[in-house]
Design an enzyme around this catalytic site. Structure first.
Site, short mmCIF file in Angstrom:
data_model
loop_
_atom_site.label_atom_id
_atom_site.label_comp_id
_atom_site.label_asym_id
_atom_site.label_seq_id
_atom_site.Cartn_x
_atom_site.Cartn_y
_atom_site.Cartn_z
N VAL A 11 -14.03 -0.92 7.71
CA VAL A 11 -13.74 0.31 8.47
C VAL A 11 -14.97 0.75 9.27
O VAL A 11 -14.88 1.08 10.45
CB VAL A 11 -13.27 1.43 7.52
CG1 VAL A 11 -13.12 2.74 8.27
CG2 VAL A 11 -11.95 1.06 6.86
N ASP A 30 -26.62 1.05 5.91
CA ASP A 30 -26.11 0.54 4.64
C ASP A 30 -27.29 0.43 3.68
O ASP A 30 -28.38 0.01 4.09
CB ASP A 30 -25.44 -0.83 4.84
CG ASP A 30 -24.42 -1.11 3.75
OD1 ASP A 30 -23.24 -1.32 4.08
OD2 ASP A 30 -24.80 -1.10 2.55
N HIS A 255 9.91 -6.75 6.82
CA HIS A 255 9.90 -8.18 6.55
C HIS A 255 9.87 -8.39 5.04
O HIS A 255 8.91 -7.99 4.38
CB HIS A 255 8.69 -8.86 7.19
CG HIS A 255 8.67 -8.71 8.67
ND1 HIS A 255 9.56 -9.36 9.50
CD2 HIS A 255 7.91 -7.94 9.47
CE1 HIS A 255 9.33 -9.00 10.75
NE2 HIS A 255 8.34 -8.14 10.75
N CYS A 264 -5.56 -1.97 0.55
CA CYS A 264 -5.16 -0.59 0.83
C CYS A 264 -3.89 -0.15 0.12
O CYS A 264 -3.92 0.73 -0.73
CB CYS A 264 -5.00 -0.41 2.33
SG CYS A 264 -6.45 -0.91 3.24
N LYS A 325 -2.76 -11.50 3.84
CA LYS A 325 -1.98 -11.55 5.08
C LYS A 325 -2.74 -12.45 6.04
O LYS A 325 -3.91 -12.78 5.79
CB LYS A 325 -1.78 -10.15 5.65
CG LYS A 325 -3.09 -9.45 6.04
CD LYS A 325 -2.87 -8.06 6.57
CE LYS A 325 -2.52 -8.09 8.04
NZ LYS A 325 -2.49 -6.75 8.64
N ARG A 332 -7.97 -9.70 -1.71
CA ARG A 332 -7.73 -8.66 -2.71
C ARG A 332 -6.22 -8.42 -2.88
O ARG A 332 -5.49 -8.26 -1.92
CB ARG A 332 -8.43 -7.35 -2.30
CG ARG A 332 -9.93 -7.43 -2.55
CD ARG A 332 -10.62 -6.19 -2.05
NE ARG A 332 -10.75 -6.22 -0.58
CZ ARG A 332 -11.33 -5.24 0.12
NH1 ARG A 332 -11.79 -4.18 -0.48
NH2 ARG A 332 -11.42 -5.34 1.44
#
Ligand code: UGA
Length: 434
Positions: A11, A30, A255, A264, A325, A332
């Site tokens: 993100v 970071d 689908h 998420c 996907k 994950r």
């Protein structure tokens, strides 16, 4: 305008680079030195289409971006700081783990020297942004900062496009000054007439969870209907099409498949339900979605076993697709991997292949064997399982595959292939809801 992004995960990186693309100066912060070092060398921590190119462009050509592990220095000149650190599920209670978010808020509170807008982009339960405001208020005068909630709606695999052409921008803000800053940050989207919803902090936070949970509900709904289709001789793809043509329903996220995975939906659905519970509300639909989805890949693994008379001992399965996907290396909560592991536990052998997620999977699933490409993976197997709908699996050379496999059986868990075509080519084709 100078922007600071704290957290260089998917993100933070995508949003920051897209703001750089809009013309703003962006500093990525970071605390992980190693990550900053690698980013400085142009090595991205994740695979996302277009990410390398966008990073290189703004690092080398426009010089709009900087990388740092020094939040104090980075904040000295910032007009807005975005919190984009992770909020994974806590193991004990499935709640969102807010440790990193609050730690960053603390750090920010020590380092605001001139007015700065603090924007929470991490997915956080309702009430978190207000708590962040309280944390900062302890150290900083109210006139020196505002807090906003600005949830992201980026899909892995198409995140850059989702940022540049969003359906909407949600802004939770309760001050005119803060609203003005966020509106100017998103001004480049005005040309696309992107709707911007301005609301309070709690509403913005809730919109994010309600949106993800609703999309997850659509998926579980269609998966349950797919199960019914199999029993009554209906075709789920036609059902989805027929339903989706109604504009009130819409064909997206209808689908059928092995259930939703990723970083998420599974975590957000659980956290949403927990927030409701804490407020004495039972989100019964969301709870059922979570429960049904948790079982789905296991039930599909059982279905595969049943096909082999409940004995898959020593059978070899080619598992095509490991990421949750296509177009990402993120594994994950990948349903494909869950199914592979279920079969493995029942004594089967798994030979896996994925265009981008091999390294991540090899690390986490050392008991799988791995092929170098689709055809190498399918050599001598007793069945092929298509677990992720990568483009590369959509037009397999089925004649060639026929010469390689032991048995011509395909479990097409993403409904990529036409049943008649496969039957005519001599394959046994088991798909979802057809
Ligand atoms: C999701 C949301 O789509 C984004 O809007 C959101 O910003 C993001 O979560 C997040 O909260 O950060 P993402 O998890 O990247 O994005 O991927 P999706 O494309 O939404 O797919 C999620 C899962 O649902 C995948 O496992 C996918 O295979 C499955 N899915 C999706 C289906 O099984 N059927 C569908 O019709 C659509």
């Amino acid at each position: 305008m100078n922007i600071v992004m704290v957290g260089t995960g998917y993100v933070g990186l995508i949003s920051g680079l897209c703001f750089a693309e809009f013309g703003f100066k962006v500093t990525f912060v970071d605390k992980d030195n190693n990550r900053i070092k690698k980013l400085n060398q142009g090595l991205m921590p994740i695979y996302e289409p277009g990410l390398d190119e966008l990073f290189a462009k703004h690092q080398k050509n426009t010089k709009q971006i900087k990388l740092s592990n020094d939040i104090t220095k980075s904040l000295s000149n910032a007009d807005a700081v975005f919190i984009t650190v992770g909020t994974p599920s806590r193991r004990i209670d499935d709640d969102a783990d807010l440790t990193s978010v609050y730690a960053v808020a603390e750090e920010i509170s020590h380092n605001i020297k001139k007015y700065c807008l603090v924007v929470i982009k991490s997915t956080v339960p309702v009430g978190t942004s207000r708590k962040i405001k309280e944390i900062i208020q302890k150290k900083v005068n109210n006139s020196m900062f505002d807090v906003a909630s600005n949830p992201e709606f980026l899909r892995e695999g198409s995140a850059i496009n989702d940022f540049m052409r969003p359906d909407r921008v949600i802004i939770g803000i309760e001050s005119d000054k803060g609203e003005k800053i966020l509106k100017s940050l998103y001004r480049p989207l005005y040309i696309l007439e992107t709707p911007i919803v301005i609301t309070n902090l709690e509403t913005a936070e809730l919109i994010k969870y309600a949106s993800n949970s609703f999309l997850a509900t659509k998926i579980s709904f269609i998966n349950e209907v797919a199960d019914l289709c199999e029993k009554v001789g209906a075709n789920i793809q036609d059902v989805s099409k027929g339903m989706g043509l109604d504009k009130r329903i819409n064909s997206k996220f209808l689908h059928a498949g092995p259930g939703f995975g990723g970083s998420c939906f599974p975590k957000d659905v659980k956290a949403f339900s927990n927030t409701a519970k804490k407020n004495n509300i039972k989100l019964s639909i969301v709870d059922s979605v979570n429960e049904f989805n948790k079982q789905r890949p296991k039930i599909l693994a059982k279905k595969i076993e049943k096909f082999f008379s409940n004995n898959v001992n020593n059978l070899k399965f080619a598992l095509l697709g490991l990421s949750f996907k296509p177009n990402t290396d993120d594994i994950r909560d990948s349903t494909s991997i869950i199914i592979g592991n279920e079969l493995l536990q029942s004594g089967a052998k798994i030979i896996a292949y994925d265009p981008k997620a091999m390294k991540n999977s090899q690390y986490e699933n050392p008991k799988f064997k791995y092929g170098s490409d689709v055809y190498d993976t399918c050599n001598n197997v007793d069945a092929i399982i298509i677990g992720t709908e990568w483009n590369e699996f959509r037009a397999l050379d089925l004649k060639k595959l026929k010469t390689l496999v032991n048995k011509t059986i395909i479990f097409d868990l993403r409904n990529l292939y036409n049943q008649d075509e496969l039957k005519n080519l001599g394959w046994e084709h088991i798909s979802i809801g057809r």
